[in-house]
Design a protein around this motif. Structure first.
Motif, PDB file in Angstrom:
ATOM      1  N   LEU A  28       0.714  -1.101  -0.074  1.00  0.00           N
ATOM      2  CA  LEU A  28      -0.183   0.106   0.108  1.00  0.00           C
ATOM      3  C   LEU A  28       0.803   1.141   0.048  1.00  0.00           C
ATOM      4  O   LEU A  28       1.845   1.291   0.403  1.00  0.00           O
ATOM      5  N   ILE A  29       0.143   2.365  -0.450  1.00  0.00           N
ATOM      6  CA  ILE A  29       0.834   3.804  -0.167  1.00  0.00           C
ATOM      7  C   ILE A  29      -0.138   4.662   0.089  1.00  0.00           C
ATOM      8  O   ILE A  29      -1.183   4.379  -0.095  1.00  0.00           O
ATOM      9  N   CYS A  30       0.433   5.854   0.579  1.00  0.00           N
ATOM     10  CA  CYS A  30      -0.716   6.950   0.946  1.00  0.00           C
ATOM     11  C   CYS A  30      -0.294   8.102   0.688  1.00  0.00           C
ATOM     12  O   CYS A  30       1.105   8.293   0.394  1.00  0.00           O
ATOM     13  N   SER A  31      -1.306   8.869   0.280  1.00  0.00           N
ATOM     14  CA  SER A  31      -0.945  10.248  -0.251  1.00  0.00           C
ATOM     15  C   SER A  31      -1.704  11.456   0.461  1.00  0.00           C
ATOM     16  O   SER A  31      -2.650  10.982   0.954  1.00  0.00           O
ATOM     17  N   GLY A  32      -0.845  12.319   0.873  1.00  0.00           N
ATOM     18  CA  GLY A  32      -1.405  13.496   1.571  1.00  0.00           C
ATOM     19  C   GLY A  32      -1.693  14.712   0.519  1.00  0.00           C
ATOM     20  O   GLY A  32      -0.947  14.804  -0.356  1.00  0.00           O
ATOM     21  N   SER A  33      -2.647  15.567   0.606  1.00  0.00           N
ATOM     22  CA  SER A  33      -3.271  16.385  -0.459  1.00  0.00           C
ATOM     23  C   SER A  33      -3.898  17.629   0.131  1.00  0.00           C
ATOM     24  O   SER A  33      -3.946  17.899   1.338  1.00  0.00           O
ATOM     25  N   TRP A  34      -3.689  18.791  -0.622  1.00  0.00           N
ATOM     26  CA  TRP A  34      -4.481  19.866  -0.245  1.00  0.00           C
ATOM     27  C   TRP A  34      -5.770  20.000  -0.073  1.00  0.00           C
ATOM     28  O   TRP A  34      -6.562  20.811   0.385  1.00  0.00           O
ATOM     29  N   VAL A  42       1.983  25.994  11.730  1.00  0.00           N
ATOM     30  CA  VAL A  42       1.775  25.268  10.434  1.00  0.00           C
ATOM     31  C   VAL A  42       3.112  24.057  10.572  1.00  0.00           C
ATOM     32  O   VAL A  42       4.158  24.611  10.677  1.00  0.00           O
ATOM     33  N   VAL A  43       2.772  22.908  10.139  1.00  0.00           N
ATOM     34  CA  VAL A  43       3.844  21.888  10.225  1.00  0.00           C
ATOM     35  C   VAL A  43       3.992  21.559   8.788  1.00  0.00           C
ATOM     36  O   VAL A  43       3.376  21.008   7.858  1.00  0.00           O
ATOM     37  N   ASN A  44       5.225  21.606   8.256  1.00  0.00           N
ATOM     38  CA  ASN A  44       5.614  21.557   6.877  1.00  0.00           C
ATOM     39  C   ASN A  44       6.101  20.060   6.669  1.00  0.00           C
ATOM     40  O   ASN A  44       6.069  19.560   5.676  1.00  0.00           O
ATOM     41  N   CYS A  45       7.040  19.547   7.643  1.00  0.00           N
ATOM     42  CA  CYS A  45       7.387  18.148   7.438  1.00  0.00           C
ATOM     43  C   CYS A  45       7.645  17.380   8.432  1.00  0.00           C
ATOM     44  O   CYS A  45       7.793  18.017   9.825  1.00  0.00           O
ATOM     45  N   ILE A  46       7.526  16.081   8.610  1.00  0.00           N
ATOM     46  CA  ILE A  46       7.799  15.154   9.826  1.00  0.00           C
ATOM     47  C   ILE A  46       8.639  14.056   9.378  1.00  0.00           C
ATOM     48  O   ILE A  46       8.695  13.546   8.070  1.00  0.00           O
ATOM     49  N   ASP A  47       9.331  13.318  10.299  1.00  0.00           N
ATOM     50  CA  ASP A  47      10.014  11.999  10.098  1.00  0.00           C
ATOM     51  C   ASP A  47      10.024  11.365  11.357  1.00  0.00           C
ATOM     52  O   ASP A  47      10.030  11.966  12.425  1.00  0.00           O
ATOM     53  N   ILE A  48       9.890  10.016  11.473  1.00  0.00           N
ATOM     54  CA  ILE A  48      10.063   9.068  12.538  1.00  0.00           C
ATOM     55  C   ILE A  48      11.225   8.535  12.671  1.00  0.00           C
ATOM     56  O   ILE A  48      11.642   7.859  11.489  1.00  0.00           O
ATOM     57  N   GLY A  49      11.797   8.359  13.849  1.00  0.00           N
ATOM     58  CA  GLY A  49      13.098   7.862  14.122  1.00  0.00           C
ATOM     59  C   GLY A  49      13.663   8.028  15.382  1.00  0.00           C
ATOM     60  O   GLY A  49      12.974   7.967  16.464  1.00  0.00           O
ATOM     61  N   GLY A  50      15.028   8.116  15.400  1.00  0.00           N
ATOM     62  CA  GLY A  50      15.745   8.084  16.667  1.00  0.00           C
ATOM     63  C   GLY A  50      15.686   6.923  17.681  1.00  0.00           C
ATOM     64  O   GLY A  50      15.328   5.905  17.142  1.00  0.00           O
ATOM     65  N   VAL A  55      -2.624  18.572   3.900  1.00  0.00           N
ATOM     66  CA  VAL A  55      -1.818  17.480   4.533  1.00  0.00           C
ATOM     67  C   VAL A  55      -0.430  17.558   3.855  1.00  0.00           C
ATOM     68  O   VAL A  55      -0.361  17.133   2.793  1.00  0.00           O
ATOM     69  N   SER A  56       0.499  18.241   4.656  1.00  0.00           N
ATOM     70  CA  SER A  56       1.831  18.465   4.131  1.00  0.00           C
ATOM     71  C   SER A  56       2.893  17.467   4.263  1.00  0.00           C
ATOM     72  O   SER A  56       3.901  17.433   3.194  1.00  0.00           O
ATOM     73  N   SER A  57       2.680  16.451   4.991  1.00  0.00           N
ATOM     74  CA  SER A  57       3.709  15.448   4.985  1.00  0.00           C
ATOM     75  C   SER A  57       2.927  14.032   5.568  1.00  0.00           C
ATOM     76  O   SER A  57       2.212  14.135   6.546  1.00  0.00           O
ATOM     77  N   VAL A  58       3.341  12.855   4.960  1.00  0.00           N
ATOM     78  CA  VAL A  58       2.856  11.843   5.524  1.00  0.00           C
ATOM     79  C   VAL A  58       4.094  10.777   5.556  1.00  0.00           C
ATOM     80  O   VAL A  58       4.910  10.751   4.734  1.00  0.00           O
ATOM     81  N   VAL A  59       4.111   9.912   6.666  1.00  0.00           N
ATOM     82  CA  VAL A  59       5.309   8.842   6.984  1.00  0.00           C
ATOM     83  C   VAL A  59       4.579   7.486   7.337  1.00  0.00           C
ATOM     84  O   VAL A  59       3.767   7.740   8.031  1.00  0.00           O
ATOM     85  N   TRP A  60       5.031   6.369   6.638  1.00  0.00           N
ATOM     86  CA  TRP A  60       4.415   5.369   7.178  1.00  0.00           C
ATOM     87  C   TRP A  60       5.793   4.228   7.565  1.00  0.00           C
ATOM     88  O   TRP A  60       6.384   3.307   6.863  1.00  0.00           O
ATOM     89  N   PRO A  61       5.987   4.374   9.003  1.00  0.00           N
ATOM     90  CA  PRO A  61       7.085   3.690   9.422  1.00  0.00           C
ATOM     91  C   PRO A  61       6.506   2.337   9.988  1.00  0.00           C
ATOM     92  O   PRO A  61       7.794   1.399   9.889  1.00  0.00           O
ATOM     93  N   SER A  99       0.890  11.837   9.951  1.00  0.00           N
ATOM     94  CA  SER A  99       0.662  12.888   9.148  1.00  0.00           C
ATOM     95  C   SER A  99       0.906  14.318   9.921  1.00  0.00           C
ATOM     96  O   SER A  99       0.721  14.481  10.981  1.00  0.00           O
ATOM     97  N   ALA A 100       1.127  15.239   8.896  1.00  0.00           N
ATOM     98  CA  ALA A 100       1.324  16.704   9.488  1.00  0.00           C
ATOM     99  C   ALA A 100       0.554  17.486   8.461  1.00  0.00           C
ATOM    100  O   ALA A 100       0.449  17.263   7.364  1.00  0.00           O
ATOM    101  N   SER A 101       0.144  18.674   9.221  1.00  0.00           N
ATOM    102  CA  SER A 101      -0.683  19.443   8.240  1.00  0.00           C
ATOM    103  C   SER A 101      -0.632  21.047   8.710  1.00  0.00           C
ATOM    104  O   SER A 101      -0.082  21.117   9.698  1.00  0.00           O
ATOM    105  N   TRP A 102      -0.927  21.816   7.892  1.00  0.00           N
ATOM    106  CA  TRP A 102      -1.237  23.253   8.066  1.00  0.00           C
ATOM    107  C   TRP A 102      -2.102  23.619   8.960  1.00  0.00           C
ATOM    108  O   TRP A 102      -2.309  24.885   9.574  1.00  0.00           O
ATOM    109  N   ASP A 103      -2.648  22.685   9.535  1.00  0.00           N
ATOM    110  CA  ASP A 103      -3.836  23.105  10.621  1.00  0.00           C
ATOM    111  C   ASP A 103      -3.139  22.879  11.833  1.00  0.00           C
ATOM    112  O   ASP A 103      -3.985  22.979  12.939  1.00  0.00           O
ATOM    113  N   HIS A 104      -1.862  22.992  11.934  1.00  0.00           N
ATOM    114  CA  HIS A 104      -0.997  22.883  13.174  1.00  0.00           C
ATOM    115  C   HIS A 104      -1.003  21.535  13.967  1.00  0.00           C
ATOM    116  O   HIS A 104      -0.600  21.773  15.209  1.00  0.00           O
ATOM    117  N   SER A 105      -1.436  20.636  13.375  1.00  0.00           N
ATOM    118  CA  SER A 105      -1.314  19.412  14.167  1.00  0.00           C
ATOM    119  C   SER A 105      -0.748  18.304  13.404  1.00  0.00           C
ATOM    120  O   SER A 105      -0.234  18.166  12.231  1.00  0.00           O
TER     121      SER A 105
END
Length: 794
Positions: A586-592, A679-687, A640-646, A653-659
């Motif tokens: 599967l893949i997921c996509s975030g959109s305006w 506004v959240v532009n990008c996210i990543d999961i790690g560490g 929806v500015s960024s999606v990650v599937w770890p 997911s991150a969004s311009w709605d500040h969440s």
């Protein structure tokens, strides 16, 4: 009776009768005076201007209340009944804008107001009233005036009263020079004429007024400016000197305008806050202590003699306080000077001791050799977890406390070379108690309160630093997306084309098919068919579609144009981000359009909408399938500015709605909803345990959250070295500590969670960096307009 024709608008007879009656009801039977005439005149202006509009509030009661509250005019008994009886005989049709005269006013009390006759132009016919005044003061001679009672015009203001007092003082002192004064009546400053003040406060003009005069607080003289080389954004004038902090990174101490006595030199960034530390512990010490905070995240303490023998004397700090992870914004000192506190952009307030003690701070000793003073020494033992040939002898050696990372690296390389003649110089980083050393040993020990008397155990590791810049991989327009998670590099460009690169300047495939700019790309790592050597990638575009492409990673030629094998249609706005499930199914996509769509990467009968064969000229293109989303995650209210599937069943997911949200794929609901305030532009999961969330927002701060910590949404780490919005952040796949970030400021920074400073800054760009990613584990791919930069890092 007052002549009121001058204040009437062109209303009918009823308006005139009404105003006459209103004035008559306000007049007491005392002797005439002009005091009430001015107040009544002001009241008439308000009433007559209000009557010009048909929407004037009904009832005379409100009009009378307004006059009573604003102009301190009270009404005598019987005025309300008199108005009702006379108004009843007036013709209602005389003026249609006149308010109703239904009156239910309270008991009317006689006022202290008195009227004098006015002519048709509103000029007072009789002389101004005089009031009896006696001046008093708490000032000491020669500011004491005679306390005799004098008669003064009630029209006098502060300026006139000041002239009177100065005349009284001059009468007893020929050398007196004019001084401005302020005046108090019943503890309140007079800021109008005596007449108006008495009316406003309801004070009788018949009694003798006692007026206290004080020195006026007013600017007297503008001194010559104290010039700086840049913006001055901090100042403290609480002592006999002036302390300033400047954008040039220097603090300055001024004995007076234009007289700079000391320059505080030592910060590596803009000074943002200053403060005087008034220590009372040692009253015999004539030296003064001041503190400065800076964008370099440190607080420095400085000691100086307030009576220097020369000007512009440069001094160094005697103590550096390290602990903040972002710019220090403000400072304050405890009244006794033993402690200071600092506020920072890291959302914390730190409290520091100003004087060193054995429990808190190491005392740095200076040794003398002959007539010269030697630098301080520290006993050091180097350890490492690296395998040979990187293991140095663990013997204890004495090193200068002024050594920084570069000096320590030279020492370790010398130790390694002593046992290996073929050794080549390697850069190293150093850890003391698990924290990276980013200053001299002396400053680090002072900041962390580590005693210099004991032997320091310093761990060295391979330095993470740029080594080599590769040749750029050129594009024809802005490069908006990059994925370096495989052996190749996948890029998306504003020219609507995707490209696959085997290395710098080596483009193997061109993905042609989108009708708009490509805004996101992703590698689909399918593990279902291990015998299939072809690779699958996905691209999202402003044309609202997601396309899947299959290609051979070992082509026989370069710049091979390929078409997508599947187009996924369902978004109603530009696709902004993509992520693939770890198994690639599967893949997921975030959109305006504020939605996250989940798609299958392999077609099946239930999912396929249509299979088409297209002709282009005389050639027939490959067949394409169009798929629909198998699930849609709804909850965000902005792009929806960024999606990650770890993980298999979890999407972030991150969004311009500040969440930032975490979604359960099985239920389609969010299990975490973090409000970030921006506004959240990008996210990543790690560490650590692949559980930390790195996020870049519409500000220069890179934030790290740990969602495992219950009851708090505060970031665990904040890094604030960028100067503009952060566009991308990526964790290193094999390291818990390292991540990178890119920004509109044109820089890419490499970070280690063990230090607040970036390990490396890539600033070779002249434009915004739109995206960045790791490649091959130890390289960074970063893209801005029409070029790629790649740095190798160990």
């Amino acid at each position: 009776m007052v002549k009121i024709e001058a204040f009437l608008p062109e209303n009918g007879e009823k308006s005139k009768i009404f105003l006459d009656l209103l004035i008559f009801s306000c007049i007491s039977e005392a002797s005439p005076s002009s005091s009430s005439s001015k107040a009544l005149k002001n009241a008439h202006k308000w009433l007559t201007s209000s009557w010009k509009a048909p929407g004037f509030p009904s009832g005379l009661e409100k009009a009378l209340r307004r006059v009573r509250e604003c102009y301190r005019i009270e009404f005598r008994e019987g005025a309300s009944e008199r108005l009702q009886s006379i108004a009843a005989s007036a013709t209602p049709q005389a003026h249609p804008c006149l308010p109703p005269l239904a009156i239910s006013s309270p008991e009317i009390v006689a006022a202290h107001s008195n009227t004098g006759a006015m002519d048709i132009d509103g000029d007072v016919e009789d002389v101004s009233r005089r009031v009896q005044v006696r001046f008093v003061t708490k000032l000491k001679p020669p500011f004491k005036a005679p306390t005799t009672t004098i008669a003064l015009p009630s029209t006098l203001t502060r300026k006139g009263l000041s002239s009177v007092v100065n005349s009284l003082l001059q009468s007893g002192n020929d050398d007196w020079k004019h001084e401005p004064f302020d005046f108090l009546i019943d503890g309140e400053l007079v800021r109008m004429s005596l007449e108006d003040f008495l009316l406003a406060k309801g004070i009788s003009a018949e009694k003798t007024l006692e007026i206290e005069y004080i020195k006026a607080v007013a600017p007297r003289k503008e001194e010559d400016p104290s010039l700086h080389d840049d913006w001055v954004n901090a100042v403290d004038g609480s002592n006999q000197f002036i302390l300033t902090g400047c954008y040039d990174g220097l603090g300055r101490i001024w004995k007076g305008p234009g007289n700079c006595t000391h320059i505080l030199e030592g910060h590596n960034g803009v000074i943002t806050s200053v403060g005087v530390v008034n220590s009372k512990d040692n009253e015999n010490d004539t030296n003064k202590v001041v503190a400065t905070g800076s964008k370099d995240r440190t607080v420095k303490l400085w000691k100086f003699d307030p009576e220097p023998l020369s000007e512009n004397l440069k001094i160094s700090s005697f103590r550096t306080l390290v602990g903040h992870t972002a710019s220090v914004q403000s400072l304050a000192s405890q009244p006794n000077g033993n402690l200071i506190c600092s506020g920072s952009w890291d959302c914390r307030i730190n409290v520091w001791q100003t004087e060193s003690n054995e429990a808190d701070i190491v005392s740095v000793k200076k040794r003398k050799k002959g007539n010269k003073q030697e630098e301080s020494q520290s006993e050091v033992r180097f350890v490492t977890k690296l395998k040979p040939p990187f293991k140095a002898p663990t013997t204890t050696i004495a090193l200068p406390s002024t050594l920084t990372r570069k000096g320590l690296s030279s020492v370790v390389n010398s130790l390694l070379q002593s046992g290996n003649d073929d050794w080549k110089h390697e850069p190293f980083d150093f850890l003391i108690d698990g924290e990276l050393v980013r200053m001299s040993l002396e400053d680090f020990l002072l900041a962390k309160g580590i005693s210099a008397e004991k032997t320091l155990e310093i761990e060295y590791i391979k330095a993470v630093a740029p080594r080599k810049e590769e040749d750029p991989s050129l594009h024809d327009d802005w490069v908006s997306a990059v994925d370096g998670s495989n052996q190749f590099i996948l890029t998306g460009c504003y020219d609507g084309l995707g490209r696959i690169w085997k290395g710098p300047e080596n483009c193997t495939h061109i993905l042609e098919g989108h009708n708009g700019a490509i805004t996101s790309v992703g590698v689909v790592n399918s593990k279902d068919n291990e015998n299939d050597t072809n690779k699958v990638v996905a691209t999202g575009s402003k044309d609202r579609t997601v396309k899947l492409w299959k290609f051979d990673p070992e082509p026989l030629s370069e710049n091979l144009k390929i078409s997508s094998f599947r187009t996924l249609v369902g978004h109603t706005a530009s696709v902004q981000s993509l992520a693939s499930q770890p198994n690639g199914n599967l893949i997921c996509s975030g959109s305006w359009d504020c939605r996250i769509n989940v798609w299958q990467t392999e077609s099946n009968e239930a999912d396929i909408v249509s299979v088409k064969k297209r002709k282009k000229g005389n050639k027939q293109e490959e067949s394409q399938s169009e798929g629909e989303a198998v699930a849609t995650l709804v909850g965000h209210t902005q792009c929806v500015s960024s999606v990650v599937w770890p993980e298999y069943g979890t999407i972030y997911s991150a969004s311009w709605d500040h969440s930032i949200r975490r979604w359960d794929i099985e239920t389609g609901k969010d299990t975490i909803n973090m409000f970030c305030g921006k506004v959240v532009n990008c996210i990543d999961i790690g560490g650590e345990s692949s559980a930390l969330i790195a996020g870049g927002c519409s500000d220069p701060t890179l934030r790290i959250w740990d969602p495992r910590k219950p009851g708090t949404l505060a970031p665990s780490f904040q890094f604030s070295s960028h100067t503009s919005w952060i566009t991308a952040c990526k964790w290193h796949k094999t390291s818990w500590f390292h991540l990178l970030s890119s920004s509109y400021d044109g820089k890419v920074m490499l970070w280690d969670l063990r230090t607040a400073w970036p390990l490396a800054i890539i600033d070779s760009h002249e434009d915004k960096v739109l995206c960045a990613d790791w490649w091959n584990g130890d390289s960074v791919c970063l893209y801005l307009k029409i070029e790629e930069m790649k740095w190798r890092c160990d």
